[in-house]
Design an enzyme around this catalytic site. Structure first.
Site, PDB file in Angstrom:
ATOM      1  N   HIS A  60      -9.173   1.405  -6.903  1.00 11.14           N
ATOM      2  CA  HIS A  60      -9.914   1.997  -5.787  1.00 11.14           C
ATOM      3  C   HIS A  60      -9.022   2.984  -5.029  1.00 11.14           C
ATOM      4  O   HIS A  60      -9.430   4.083  -4.702  1.00 11.14           O
ATOM      5  CB  HIS A  60     -10.431   0.883  -4.877  1.00 11.14           C
ATOM      6  CG  HIS A  60      -9.375  -0.117  -4.446  1.00 11.14           C
ATOM      7  ND1 HIS A  60      -8.615  -0.821  -5.349  1.00 11.14           N
ATOM      8  CD2 HIS A  60      -8.933  -0.499  -3.216  1.00 11.14           C
ATOM      9  CE1 HIS A  60      -7.769  -1.601  -4.689  1.00 11.14           C
ATOM     10  NE2 HIS A  60      -7.937  -1.423  -3.402  1.00 11.14           N
ATOM     11  N   ARG A  61      -7.763   2.583  -4.775  1.00 12.05           N
ATOM     12  CA  ARG A  61      -6.878   3.444  -3.985  1.00 12.05           C
ATOM     13  C   ARG A  61      -6.503   4.695  -4.775  1.00 12.05           C
ATOM     14  O   ARG A  61      -6.452   5.797  -4.239  1.00 12.05           O
ATOM     15  CB  ARG A  61      -5.632   2.655  -3.545  1.00 12.05           C
ATOM     16  CG  ARG A  61      -4.813   3.351  -2.485  1.00 12.05           C
ATOM     17  CD  ARG A  61      -3.846   2.421  -1.779  1.00 12.05           C
ATOM     18  NE  ARG A  61      -4.556   1.370  -1.085  1.00 12.05           N
ATOM     19  CZ  ARG A  61      -4.634   0.117  -1.505  1.00 12.05           C
ATOM     20  NH1 ARG A  61      -4.024  -0.263  -2.599  1.00 12.05           N
ATOM     21  NH2 ARG A  61      -5.337  -0.768  -0.825  1.00 12.05           N
ATOM     22  N   PHE A  63      -0.404  -7.249  -4.605  1.00 12.90           N
ATOM     23  CA  PHE A  63      -0.497  -7.955  -3.328  1.00 12.90           C
ATOM     24  C   PHE A  63      -1.950  -8.381  -3.089  1.00 12.90           C
ATOM     25  O   PHE A  63      -2.839  -8.103  -3.907  1.00 12.90           O
ATOM     26  CB  PHE A  63      -0.009  -7.039  -2.181  1.00 12.90           C
ATOM     27  CG  PHE A  63      -0.926  -5.877  -1.896  1.00 12.90           C
ATOM     28  CD1 PHE A  63      -0.937  -4.771  -2.730  1.00 12.90           C
ATOM     29  CD2 PHE A  63      -1.777  -5.888  -0.795  1.00 12.90           C
ATOM     30  CE1 PHE A  63      -1.795  -3.697  -2.483  1.00 12.90           C
ATOM     31  CE2 PHE A  63      -2.632  -4.810  -0.526  1.00 12.90           C
ATOM     32  CZ  PHE A  63      -2.632  -3.723  -1.386  1.00 12.90           C
ATOM     33  N   GLY A  64      -2.166  -9.015  -1.961  1.00 16.77           N
ATOM     34  CA  GLY A  64      -3.527  -9.351  -1.525  1.00 16.77           C
ATOM     35  C   GLY A  64      -4.342 -10.104  -2.570  1.00 16.77           C
ATOM     36  O   GLY A  64      -3.902 -11.110  -3.134  1.00 16.77           O
ATOM     37  N   TYR A  65      -5.517  -9.579  -2.844  1.00 20.58           N
ATOM     38  CA  TYR A  65      -6.436 -10.239  -3.778  1.00 20.58           C
ATOM     39  C   TYR A  65      -6.156  -9.874  -5.239  1.00 20.58           C
ATOM     40  O   TYR A  65      -6.948 -10.219  -6.116  1.00 20.58           O
ATOM     41  CB  TYR A  65      -7.880  -9.853  -3.434  1.00 20.58           C
ATOM     42  CG  TYR A  65      -8.337 -10.327  -2.061  1.00 20.58           C
ATOM     43  CD1 TYR A  65      -8.875 -11.597  -1.882  1.00 20.58           C
ATOM     44  CD2 TYR A  65      -8.213  -9.510  -0.942  1.00 20.58           C
ATOM     45  CE1 TYR A  65      -9.291 -12.031  -0.629  1.00 20.58           C
ATOM     46  CE2 TYR A  65      -8.621  -9.931   0.316  1.00 20.58           C
ATOM     47  CZ  TYR A  65      -9.153 -11.185   0.462  1.00 20.58           C
ATOM     48  OH  TYR A  65      -9.552 -11.619   1.708  1.00 20.58           O
ATOM     49  N   ASP A  66      -5.062  -9.168  -5.509  1.00 22.50           N
ATOM     50  CA  ASP A  66      -4.765  -8.747  -6.884  1.00 22.50           C
ATOM     51  C   ASP A  66      -4.818  -9.906  -7.901  1.00 22.50           C
ATOM     52  O   ASP A  66      -5.338  -9.718  -9.007  1.00 22.50           O
ATOM     53  CB  ASP A  66      -3.397  -8.051  -6.967  1.00 22.50           C
ATOM     54  CG  ASP A  66      -3.455  -6.619  -6.455  1.00 22.50           C
ATOM     55  OD1 ASP A  66      -4.563  -6.133  -6.158  1.00 22.50           O
ATOM     56  OD2 ASP A  66      -2.396  -5.976  -6.351  1.00 22.50           O
ATOM     57  N   ASP A  87      -8.438   2.425   4.753  1.00 22.48           N
ATOM     58  CA  ASP A  87      -8.945   1.098   5.048  1.00 22.48           C
ATOM     59  C   ASP A  87      -9.572   0.616   3.756  1.00 22.48           C
ATOM     60  O   ASP A  87     -10.303   1.350   3.095  1.00 22.48           O
ATOM     61  CB  ASP A  87      -9.956   1.100   6.192  1.00 22.48           C
ATOM     62  CG  ASP A  87     -10.123  -0.311   6.750  1.00 22.48           C
ATOM     63  OD1 ASP A  87      -9.099  -0.952   7.059  1.00 22.48           O
ATOM     64  OD2 ASP A  87     -11.263  -0.806   6.829  1.00 22.48           O
ATOM     65  N   LYS A 106       0.846  -1.192   0.000  1.00 22.00           N
ATOM     66  CA  LYS A 106       0.000   0.000   0.000  1.00 22.00           C
ATOM     67  C   LYS A 106       0.880   1.240   0.000  1.00 22.00           C
ATOM     68  O   LYS A 106       0.627   2.191  -0.730  1.00 22.00           O
ATOM     69  CB  LYS A 106      -0.853   0.042   1.276  1.00 22.00           C
ATOM     70  CG  LYS A 106      -2.148  -0.705   1.218  1.00 22.00           C
ATOM     71  CD  LYS A 106      -2.926  -0.273   2.452  1.00 22.00           C
ATOM     72  CE  LYS A 106      -4.103  -1.109   2.747  1.00 22.00           C
ATOM     73  NZ  LYS A 106      -4.800  -0.665   3.955  1.00 22.00           N
ATOM     74  N   LYS A 137      -2.534  -0.085 -12.724  1.00 25.47           N
ATOM     75  CA  LYS A 137      -3.388  -0.345 -11.548  1.00 25.47           C
ATOM     76  C   LYS A 137      -3.708   0.975 -10.840  1.00 25.47           C
ATOM     77  O   LYS A 137      -4.870   1.245 -10.521  1.00 25.47           O
ATOM     78  CB  LYS A 137      -2.713  -1.329 -10.576  1.00 25.47           C
ATOM     79  CG  LYS A 137      -3.602  -1.631  -9.370  1.00 25.47           C
ATOM     80  CD  LYS A 137      -2.984  -2.503  -8.310  1.00 25.47           C
ATOM     81  CE  LYS A 137      -3.869  -2.531  -7.072  1.00 25.47           C
ATOM     82  NZ  LYS A 137      -3.256  -3.153  -5.907  1.00 25.47           N
TER      83      LYS A 137
END
Ligand code: IMP
Length: 200
Positions: free
Chosen positions: A182-183, A154-157, A71, A14, A177
């Site tokens: 979203h970010r 990362f994560g759910y990417d 978040d 992040k 990306k």
């Protein structure tokens, strides 16, 4: 110190995304790594908004500087909004990103492409001491893939395919990306608030 924002996250990925999005803006970007004594904040809120405000406030009080927290999580329609605010620990406390992706794919095993709609949400809050300076929300709609694909991010990417693409987030470059994510969508308005606060 007026031109400084602290990114209130301990998540390296992040942080990299935020740093890339704020590059060249004239704002000095610090992170919680620059404040080693900063304690973790328990994310026990029921909404992204509640968690992000709690984090931003606590970190801002600790740093004494303008502080941003985000978040975020994945909201899957077929799973009635899960994992949502529980995205980080979907497969249990201490689980890996892989565990989360496998659990998600398992739960959606027999679900056809048309019913795999999902969205990523990022909610940002900016605090200076106890004062909320602003906030923003970004969403990216898409669907869940049938298998993990790609090595970036990362994560759910690896399991999230943004609308209008056939590739997963993890198959896209960081620049692409950030443009659609979203970010990225939450940070663009948040950046305006930061620049105004810093009088840049
Ligand atoms: P938190 O915002 O630190 O509570 O955790 C958010 C969790 O949502 C992360 O641990 C990831 O599992 C997931 N997440 C948030 N943003 C992204 C993203 O951009 N890509 C993939 N997973 C994400």
């Amino acid at each position: 110190m007026k031109h400084t924002v602290v990114i209130g996250t301990k998540n390296k990925n992040k942080l990299k995304e935020f740093q890339a999005l704020l590059r060249g803006s004239g704002v000095r970007v610090l992170s919680l790594k620059d404040f080693p004594g900063c304690k973790d904040v328990k994310e026990d809120g029921k909404t992204f908004e509640a968690n992000t405000r709690k984090k931003a406030r606590a970190y801002a009080i600790h740093t004494g500087l303008l502080t941003l927290a985000d978040d975020s999580g994945l909201v899957v329609r077929r799973l009635k909004g899960k994992p949502g605010v529980y995205s980080a620990r979907f497969a249990g406390i201490g689980c890996t990103y892989r565990d989360n992706n496998r659990k998600l794919l398992r739960l959606l095993k027999h679900v056809p492409a048309s019913k795999r709609k999902a969205k990523f949400v990022s909610v940002i809050a900016l605090f200076y001491g106890k004062k909320c300076v602003g906030g923003a929300r970004g969403e990216c709609r898409g669907r869940i893939a049938f298998e993990e694909r790609g090595r970036n991010g990362f994560g759910y990417d690896p399991v999230f395919i943004p609308a209008g693409f056939s590739k997963t987030y993890a198959e896209l470059s960081r620049e692409t990306k950030n443009k659609i994510s979203h970010r990225g969508k939450a940070l663009r308005p948040a950046k305006k608030i930061i620049l105004k606060f810093c009088r840049i």
